[in-house]
Design a protein around this motif. Structure first.
Motif, PDB file in Angstrom:
ATOM      1  N   THR A 121      11.965  -4.754  11.445  1.00 32.09           N
ATOM      2  CA  THR A 121      11.237  -4.617  12.905  1.00 32.09           C
ATOM      3  C   THR A 121      11.019  -5.746  13.708  1.00 32.09           C
ATOM      4  O   THR A 121      11.063  -6.893  13.210  1.00 32.09           O
ATOM      5  CB  THR A 121      10.013  -4.076  12.295  1.00 32.09           C
ATOM      6  OG1 THR A 121       8.981  -3.896  13.273  1.00 32.09           O
ATOM      7  CG2 THR A 121       9.007  -5.117  11.398  1.00 32.09           C
ATOM      8  N   TYR A 131       8.136  -6.155  15.037  1.00 34.53           N
ATOM      9  CA  TYR A 131       6.675  -6.599  14.929  1.00 34.53           C
ATOM     10  C   TYR A 131       6.265  -7.109  13.481  1.00 34.53           C
ATOM     11  O   TYR A 131       5.800  -6.593  12.770  1.00 34.53           O
ATOM     12  CB  TYR A 131       5.801  -5.113  14.974  1.00 34.53           C
ATOM     13  CG  TYR A 131       6.233  -4.486  16.280  1.00 34.53           C
ATOM     14  CD1 TYR A 131       5.580  -5.013  17.509  1.00 34.53           C
ATOM     15  CD2 TYR A 131       6.880  -3.334  16.280  1.00 34.53           C
ATOM     16  CE1 TYR A 131       5.820  -4.393  18.488  1.00 34.53           C
ATOM     17  CE2 TYR A 131       6.987  -2.739  17.470  1.00 34.53           C
ATOM     18  CZ  TYR A 131       6.533  -3.339  18.601  1.00 34.53           C
ATOM     19  OH  TYR A 131       6.774  -2.468  19.836  1.00 34.53           O
ATOM     20  N   LYS A 132       6.836  -8.245  13.365  1.00 32.74           N
ATOM     21  CA  LYS A 132       6.756  -8.840  12.093  1.00 32.74           C
ATOM     22  C   LYS A 132       5.455  -9.304  11.712  1.00 32.74           C
ATOM     23  O   LYS A 132       4.935  -9.606  10.397  1.00 32.74           O
ATOM     24  CB  LYS A 132       7.661 -10.183  12.024  1.00 32.74           C
ATOM     25  CG  LYS A 132       9.045  -9.909  12.242  1.00 32.74           C
ATOM     26  CD  LYS A 132       9.843 -11.355  12.085  1.00 32.74           C
ATOM     27  CE  LYS A 132      11.270 -10.952  12.387  1.00 32.74           C
ATOM     28  NZ  LYS A 132      12.363 -12.169  12.248  1.00 32.74           N
ATOM     29  N   ASP A 133       4.501  -9.523  12.560  1.00 27.70           N
ATOM     30  CA  ASP A 133       3.174  -9.844  12.275  1.00 27.70           C
ATOM     31  C   ASP A 133       2.406  -8.657  11.795  1.00 27.70           C
ATOM     32  O   ASP A 133       1.184  -8.691  11.135  1.00 27.70           O
ATOM     33  CB  ASP A 133       2.459 -10.505  13.470  1.00 27.70           C
ATOM     34  CG  ASP A 133       2.911 -11.726  13.975  1.00 27.70           C
ATOM     35  OD1 ASP A 133       3.715 -12.242  12.966  1.00 27.70           O
ATOM     36  OD2 ASP A 133       3.075 -11.903  15.327  1.00 27.70           O
ATOM     37  N   ASN A 134       2.934  -7.508  11.942  1.00 25.34           N
ATOM     38  CA  ASN A 134       2.026  -6.217  11.459  1.00 25.34           C
ATOM     39  C   ASN A 134       2.651  -5.942  10.079  1.00 25.34           C
ATOM     40  O   ASN A 134       3.672  -5.448   9.651  1.00 25.34           O
ATOM     41  CB  ASN A 134       2.453  -5.236  12.097  1.00 25.34           C
ATOM     42  CG  ASN A 134       1.623  -3.926  11.891  1.00 25.34           C
ATOM     43  OD1 ASN A 134       1.212  -3.472  10.737  1.00 25.34           O
ATOM     44  ND2 ASN A 134       1.417  -3.184  12.754  1.00 25.34           N
ATOM     45  N   ALA A 135       1.839  -6.551   8.880  1.00 25.14           N
ATOM     46  CA  ALA A 135       2.196  -6.412   7.517  1.00 25.14           C
ATOM     47  C   ALA A 135       2.412  -5.208   6.962  1.00 25.14           C
ATOM     48  O   ALA A 135       3.365  -4.927   6.283  1.00 25.14           O
ATOM     49  CB  ALA A 135       1.072  -7.305   6.886  1.00 25.14           C
ATOM     50  N   ALA A 136       1.577  -4.317   7.421  1.00 17.99           N
ATOM     51  CA  ALA A 136       1.439  -2.793   6.980  1.00 17.99           C
ATOM     52  C   ALA A 136       2.804  -2.147   7.376  1.00 17.99           C
ATOM     53  O   ALA A 136       3.590  -1.193   6.587  1.00 17.99           O
ATOM     54  CB  ALA A 136       0.434  -2.040   7.523  1.00 17.99           C
ATOM     55  N   TRP A 137       3.164  -2.191   8.588  1.00 21.70           N
ATOM     56  CA  TRP A 137       4.269  -1.434   9.125  1.00 21.70           C
ATOM     57  C   TRP A 137       5.546  -2.376   8.845  1.00 21.70           C
ATOM     58  O   TRP A 137       6.470  -1.801   8.445  1.00 21.70           O
ATOM     59  CB  TRP A 137       4.536  -1.934  10.904  1.00 21.70           C
ATOM     60  CG  TRP A 137       5.676  -1.156  11.297  1.00 21.70           C
ATOM     61  CD1 TRP A 137       6.393  -2.147  12.310  1.00 21.70           C
ATOM     62  CD2 TRP A 137       6.054  -0.020  11.386  1.00 21.70           C
ATOM     63  NE1 TRP A 137       7.406  -1.249  12.551  1.00 21.70           N
ATOM     64  CE2 TRP A 137       7.344   0.029  12.213  1.00 21.70           C
ATOM     65  CE3 TRP A 137       5.831   1.263  10.760  1.00 21.70           C
ATOM     66  CZ2 TRP A 137       8.165   1.151  12.478  1.00 21.70           C
ATOM     67  CZ3 TRP A 137       6.479   2.377  10.836  1.00 21.70           C
ATOM     68  CH2 TRP A 137       7.766   2.476  11.800  1.00 21.70           C
ATOM     69  N   ASN A 138       5.479  -3.689   8.676  1.00 17.59           N
ATOM     70  CA  ASN A 138       6.893  -4.448   8.271  1.00 17.59           C
ATOM     71  C   ASN A 138       7.152  -3.898   6.786  1.00 17.59           C
ATOM     72  O   ASN A 138       8.358  -4.021   6.312  1.00 17.59           O
ATOM     73  CB  ASN A 138       6.469  -5.947   8.009  1.00 17.59           C
ATOM     74  CG  ASN A 138       7.512  -6.660   7.909  1.00 17.59           C
ATOM     75  OD1 ASN A 138       8.581  -6.404   8.411  1.00 17.59           O
ATOM     76  ND2 ASN A 138       7.274  -7.929   7.226  1.00 17.59           N
ATOM     77  N   LYS A 139       5.988  -3.565   5.762  1.00 18.53           N
ATOM     78  CA  LYS A 139       6.490  -3.044   4.540  1.00 18.53           C
ATOM     79  C   LYS A 139       7.069  -1.843   4.470  1.00 18.53           C
ATOM     80  O   LYS A 139       7.739  -1.697   3.475  1.00 18.53           O
ATOM     81  CB  LYS A 139       4.809  -3.075   3.924  1.00 18.53           C
ATOM     82  CG  LYS A 139       4.962  -2.664   2.161  1.00 18.53           C
ATOM     83  CD  LYS A 139       3.669  -3.067   1.682  1.00 18.53           C
ATOM     84  CE  LYS A 139       3.823  -3.051   0.229  1.00 18.53           C
ATOM     85  NZ  LYS A 139       2.500  -3.302  -0.296  1.00 18.53           N
TER      86      LYS A 139
END
Length: 445
Positions: A304, A306-314
Motif C-alpha cells: 500500500t 499508505y504506509k503510515d496507516n498501521a491498521a490498513w498496512n496490516k
C-alpha cells in the motif's frame, strides 16, 4: 426401458442436488486455498525471531521461498495424478476414489493443525510441510478429476455451480485469514483454529457426497450411463433373436457384425474425446497458466502507498490480494449461469482467453516493494487490475469447463471432464513454474 429414458428428469427438490454440487466444488479446492492464504504463518515458522542474531552462522537465515515452492509442489502431484486419473478412472470405482481422497485430506489437515503446537526446527518443519502439500494435492487431484467427471453427467448449469463452489473455497480461506489477523489471540491459537476449519469442512464434503446417490434427481443422471449399457445389451439380444437377415445386411454394408445402436453406445477413446475438446483444453490451460504465474508470487509483494496507516498496512494484502481475487473470481465463475459469451463456436472465445496475458505486465508494474518497474503506485490501480484479472479467470475457466462436455456424447462426458481437469492442472503447473522467473525478475529490476 426406452420410454423411461425419454422421460423428463424428476424435480430437484429443494435444490438439494445443486447445493451438494456447490459444496463438492468448495471441498475440492479447500486444501490449495488454505495453504496459499496461510503464507504468513508458514513464513514466520520458517523464519523464527532469533534468525537475525544467528544470521552470521549461515544455516538458520536460509530463504525457504515458501510461496513459490508451495505453488510448484501443489501442482506437480496434481498434474501427475490428474493424468493418471484420466486414463485409469475405469479401473477403480468412483465412490472409492472420492471417499478415500476426502478421508486422507482430512487426516493431513488434522496433522497440519496438530503441528501448530509442536516446536520444530525450520528445516524439519519445511520438509514436513512440503510433504503434506504434496500428498494432500495428490489426493486433491484424484478427488477433483473424479468429481468433474461426475458433474459432467449432469446438465451444464451444474458444472457452473461446481466451479462456483471452488471459487467460494478461496473466499472461505481468505476471510478465515482476515479473522485470524483481526482477532489477534496468541498466534498459535489463531493458526490452530484456522486449520481446524478445513477439517470440519472436509468432513461435511464427504457427508454431502455420500448423500448424493440417495436423491432421486441425482440418481436419474448418475444411473443413466449404466441404464444405457443395459438397454443396449437387451436391444442387441432382441435383434439377434429376430433373425440373421438384418445382421447380414449390416455386415455387408459396414464390414462387421456391429449394429448402429451398439456403435453409438460405445465409449470413445481418450484420444478421440481429446480431438473434440482440444481447443477448450488449450484455453483452460492458458487461463490458469496466466493466473498462477503472478498469483500469489507477484501479487503478495504489492504494498500500500499508505504506509503510515498501521491498521490498513496490516490487512492490505489480505483484503486487496486474497479477498478481492476470490470474491471477483467467484462472481466470474457464477456469471455463465446468466450469460455465456463468447459461444463455444466463436473465434472470440480463444481471443478473450489469450488476451489475459496483458495482466502479467500490468501486475508487475504495480507498487511492488523494492522493484524499479513500479508505474501504477496507487492502491486503487492494483485493486482494479486484480478485480478484472480474477473475474476473467473465473468466468473464462467456468465457460471452458462447461463447454467441453457439450462437445461430446453423453457416454463420453466423464472422460471429457477428467481430461479438462488434467489440462486445468497443467495450466496451474506451467504458471507455478513460470512464477519463479517472474519473481526473480521483479526482485532484480
Amino acid at each position: 426401458m426406452s420410454k423411461e429414458k425419454t422421460q423428463n428428469p424428476p424435480a430437484d427438490r429443494g435444490q438439494a442436488v445443486k447445493l451438494i454440487i456447490f459444496v463438492l466444488g468448495l471441498g475440492t479446492l479447500l486444501p490449495w486455498n488454505f495453504f496459499i492464504t496461510a503464507s504468513q504463518y508458514f513464513n514466520e515458522r520458517l523464519a523464527p525471531p532469533n534468525v537475525t542474531s544467528n544470521s552470521s552462522s549461515g544455516g538458520t537465515s536460509k530463504d525457504y521461498n515458501y510461496d513459490s515452492w508451495m505453488a510448484l509442489l501443489s501442482q506437480l502431484p496434481l498434474l501427475l495424478f490428474t493424468l493418471l486419473n484420466s486414463f485409469l478412472y475405469q479401473w477403480v470405482r468412483e465412490r472409492l476414489r472420492v471417499a478415500f481422497s476426502l478421508v486422507v485430506i482430512f487426516l493431513l489437515f488434522a496433522l497440519t493443525a496438530a503441528l501448530v503446537q509442536v516446536p520444530m526446527q525450520a528445516d524439519t518443519f519445511f520438509s514436513v510441510t512440503m510433504a503434506t502439500i504434496w500428498f494432500i494435492n495428490m489426493c486433491g487431484a484424484v478427488l477433483q478429476g473424479s468429481l468433474f467427471g461426475v458433474v459432467g453427467l449432469f446438465p451444464p448449469c451444474y458444472s457452473t455451480l461446481f466451479m462456483s463452489g471452488q471459487g467460494l473455497a478461496g473466499i472461505f480461506a481468505a476471510f478465515a485469514m482476515l479473522f485470524s489477523i483481526l482477532t489477534k489471540p496468541d498466534q498459535s491459537s489463531a493458526a490452530l483454529g484456522y486449520f481446524i476449519t478445513p477439517c470440519v469442512a472436509t468432513l461435511g464434503t464427504l457427508l454431502c457426497y455420500l448423500l448424493l446417490p440417495h436423491l432421486e434427481f441425482a440418481r436419474f443422471y448418475l444411473n443413466r450411463s449404466q441404464s444405457d449399457d443395459v438397454e443396449t445389451t437387451k436391444e442387441l439380444i432382441g435383434t439377434t433373436e429376430k433373425g440373421l437377415n438384418n445382421n447380414q445386411k449390416h455386415f455387408q454394408a459396414n464390414g462387421g457384425l456391429i449394429s448402429e445402436r451398439e456403435e453409438s453406445q460405445e465409449r470413445s477413446s481418450v484420444l478421440a474425446v481429446f480431438k473434440k475438446i482440444w481447443l477448450m483444453a488449450l484455453c483452460v490451460t492458458c487461463v490458469f497458466a496466466v493466473t498462477l504465474s503472478v498469483f500469489p508470487v507477484i501479487t503478495v509483494q504489492v504494498r500500500t502507498v499508505y504506509k503510515d496507516n498501521a491498521a490498513w498496512n496490516k490487512v492490505f494484502t489480505c483484503v486487496c490480494c486474497f479477498i478481492v481475487f476470490n470474491v471477483m473470481d467467484l462472481l466470474g465463475r457464477g456469471a455463465p449461469s446468466l450469460v455465456q459469451w463468447p459461444s463455444k463456436e466463436s473465434r472470440w472465445f480463444p481471443a478473450a482467453v489469450f488476451s489475459r496475458l496483458v495482466f502479467i505486465p500490468l501486475l508487475m508494474l504495480c507498487n511492488i516493494q523494492g522493484s524499479n518497474l513500479t508505474v501504477l503506485r496507487h492502491d486503487s490501480a492494483f485493486v482494479v487490475i486484480m478485480a478484472l484479472f480474477s473475474f476473467s479467470n473465473g468466468y473464462l475457466a467456468s465457460l471452458c469447463m462447461s463447454y467441453a462436455p457439450q462437445l461430446v456424447r453423453c457416454k463420453d462426458c466423464e472422460t471429457a471432464g477428467s481430461l479438462m481437469t488434467f489440462f486445468l492442472v497443467l495450466g496451474l503447473a506451467v504458471g507455478a513454474s513460470f512464477s519463479f522467473l517472474l519473481g526473480k525478475l521483479v526482485k532484480t529490476t
